[in-house]
Design a protein around this motif. Structure first.
Motif, PDB file in Angstrom:
ATOM      1  N   ASN A 231      36.891 -22.729  72.499  1.00 38.92           N
ATOM      2  CA  ASN A 231      36.893 -23.152  73.899  1.00 38.92           C
ATOM      3  C   ASN A 231      36.058 -22.168  74.700  1.00 38.92           C
ATOM      4  O   ASN A 231      36.478 -21.038  74.950  1.00 38.92           O
TER       5      ASN A 231
ATOM      6  N   TYR B 190      40.907 -26.506  78.228  1.00 40.67           N
ATOM      7  CA  TYR B 190      41.269 -25.726  77.037  1.00 40.67           C
ATOM      8  C   TYR B 190      42.564 -26.269  76.434  1.00 40.67           C
ATOM      9  O   TYR B 190      42.689 -26.436  75.217  1.00 40.67           O
TER      10      TYR B 190
ATOM     11  N   VAL C 235      42.997 -28.010  72.603  1.00 35.24           N
ATOM     12  CA  VAL C 235      43.959 -27.474  71.631  1.00 35.24           C
ATOM     13  C   VAL C 235      44.940 -28.566  71.223  1.00 35.24           C
ATOM     14  O   VAL C 235      45.289 -28.706  70.038  1.00 35.24           O
TER      15      VAL C 235
ATOM     16  N   VAL D  40      45.414 -29.405  67.175  1.00 34.27           N
ATOM     17  CA  VAL D  40      46.607 -29.001  66.421  1.00 34.27           C
ATOM     18  C   VAL D  40      47.019 -30.009  65.348  1.00 34.27           C
ATOM     19  O   VAL D  40      47.270 -29.617  64.197  1.00 34.27           O
TER      20      VAL D  40
ATOM     21  N   ILE E 190      41.668 -21.029  66.312  1.00 39.65           N
ATOM     22  CA  ILE E 190      41.281 -21.358  67.682  1.00 39.65           C
ATOM     23  C   ILE E 190      40.882 -20.061  68.377  1.00 39.65           C
ATOM     24  O   ILE E 190      41.633 -19.075  68.336  1.00 39.65           O
TER      25      ILE E 190
ATOM     26  N   ASN F  43      39.630 -18.830  72.137  1.00 36.64           N
ATOM     27  CA  ASN F  43      39.390 -19.150  73.541  1.00 36.64           C
ATOM     28  C   ASN F  43      38.547 -18.060  74.184  1.00 36.64           C
ATOM     29  O   ASN F  43      38.838 -16.870  74.013  1.00 36.64           O
TER      30      ASN F  43
ATOM     31  N   GLY G  89      46.772 -18.301  75.496  1.00 32.61           N
ATOM     32  CA  GLY G  89      46.443 -18.064  74.095  1.00 32.61           C
ATOM     33  C   GLY G  89      47.525 -17.296  73.368  1.00 32.61           C
ATOM     34  O   GLY G  89      47.831 -17.592  72.201  1.00 32.61           O
TER      35      GLY G  89
ATOM     36  N   MET H 280      50.389 -19.761  72.739  1.00 38.11           N
ATOM     37  CA  MET H 280      49.996 -20.707  71.697  1.00 38.11           C
ATOM     38  C   MET H 280      50.014 -20.048  70.322  1.00 38.11           C
ATOM     39  O   MET H 280      50.402 -20.675  69.323  1.00 38.11           O
TER      40      MET H 280
ATOM     41  N   VAL I 156      45.459 -18.218  66.892  1.00 35.57           N
ATOM     42  CA  VAL I 156      44.862 -18.365  68.224  1.00 35.57           C
ATOM     43  C   VAL I 156      44.541 -16.982  68.773  1.00 35.57           C
ATOM     44  O   VAL I 156      45.442 -16.135  68.889  1.00 35.57           O
TER      45      VAL I 156
END
Length: 272
Positions: free
Chosen positions: A96, A125, A129, A133, A144, A146, A173, A176, A187
């Motif tokens: 992202n 973003y 995600v 997922v 992932i 970001n 983030g 997550m 992440v």
């Protein structure tokens, strides 16, 4: 690097905001490391041009896909993931990167402009995600990354919207990462500092060599390494976090700013 040594050979990466700047640098590095790369961007002309250049760099048009995508529109994001999965049947890496640079005094920020920044840089973003997922879960793994900014941790006047959204990206983030760790999905967040991009090149265009050097010195005066970052250097950080060498790293924020975040301490040393 020899083809057989590329740890990401055959993996599929989606990079948002990839028509230029940091996003293009990230796409270049991931492609170099063996990934198939989906280039997502709202700018159709630049996106197509970037995709063609990337494909030409590896002499393989089959490894690059451009999808025009407005990151504030959920239907666009869903469509981009569908096209990517149709082409390569998997999504291993999501980056992202799309971002809106918005610097204004608080009283001059309109509510709709604030909402636009949040919609693109944060809501977008979250939506990507959410699409990634289920695919990564079926694969049993995924990465992932970001892209936030050094403004997530320390900022400047007139940057309230930008700093707020970048701080939120980093915090999101971390949460997550905790939630998705049992799924084998990592992440992480990259916090770039001052990086060379098209806007900077436009500022330098038309200057003499001496004027250009002086301008770049001024831009870099708070960076201990003495220069701006190149987009591919941010890409190298992303590739590390997305790759197997970072297999035990999740929920982390990696600052890539040439030491700028430590500038106060560094400057004091220079003054002594």
């Amino acid at each position: 690097m020899k083809r057989e040594e590329r740890e990401m050979q055959g993996r599929t990466a989606i990079v948002t905001g990839a028509a230029g700047g940091i996003g293009k640098g990230i796409a270049q590095v991931l492609l170099r490391e063996g990934c198939n790369v989906a280039v997502l961007d709202w700018d159709e002309q630049e996106g197509e041009r970037t995709a063609q250049a990337l494909a030409a760099s590896v002499n393989d048009a089959g490894r690059v896909l451009f999808v025009q995508t407005n990151m504030s529109v959920e239907a666009d994001i869903v469509g981009a993931f569908e096209q990517t999965a149709k082409r390569w049947s998997r999504v291993d890496i999501l980056v992202n990167n799309v971002g809106t640079h918005y610097y204004h005094p608080i009283e001059q920020i309109k509510a709709e402009d604030w909402d636009r920044v949040m919609a693109t840089d944060l809501r977008g973003y979250f939506l990507t995600v959410r699409q990634a997922v289920p695919i990564m879960r079926r694969q049993g793994r995924g990465a992932i990354v970001n892209i936030a900014s050094v403004h997530a941790n320390q900022t400047a006047p007139h940057c309230s919207a930008y700093a707020a959204v970048k701080g939120a990206v980093a915090a999101m983030g971390r949460s997550m990462a905790l939630e998705l760790a049992p799924e084998g999905i990592r992440v992480n967040t990259v916090l770039p500092g001052y990086t060379r991009n098209a806007n900077i090149e436009r500022q330098l265009a038309g200057l003499t060599e001496e004027e250009r050097a002086a301008s770049e010195r001024e831009m870099s005066r708070n960076i201990p390494l003495g220069r701006l970052a190149e987009a591919v250097e941010i890409g190298d950080a992303v590739a590390f976090l997305a790759g197997d060498k970072a297999s035990f790293i999740t929920g982390a924020s990696l600052t890539v700013d040439g030491g700028e975040s430590s500038h106060l301490q560094w400057q004091r040393q220079q003054d002594q």
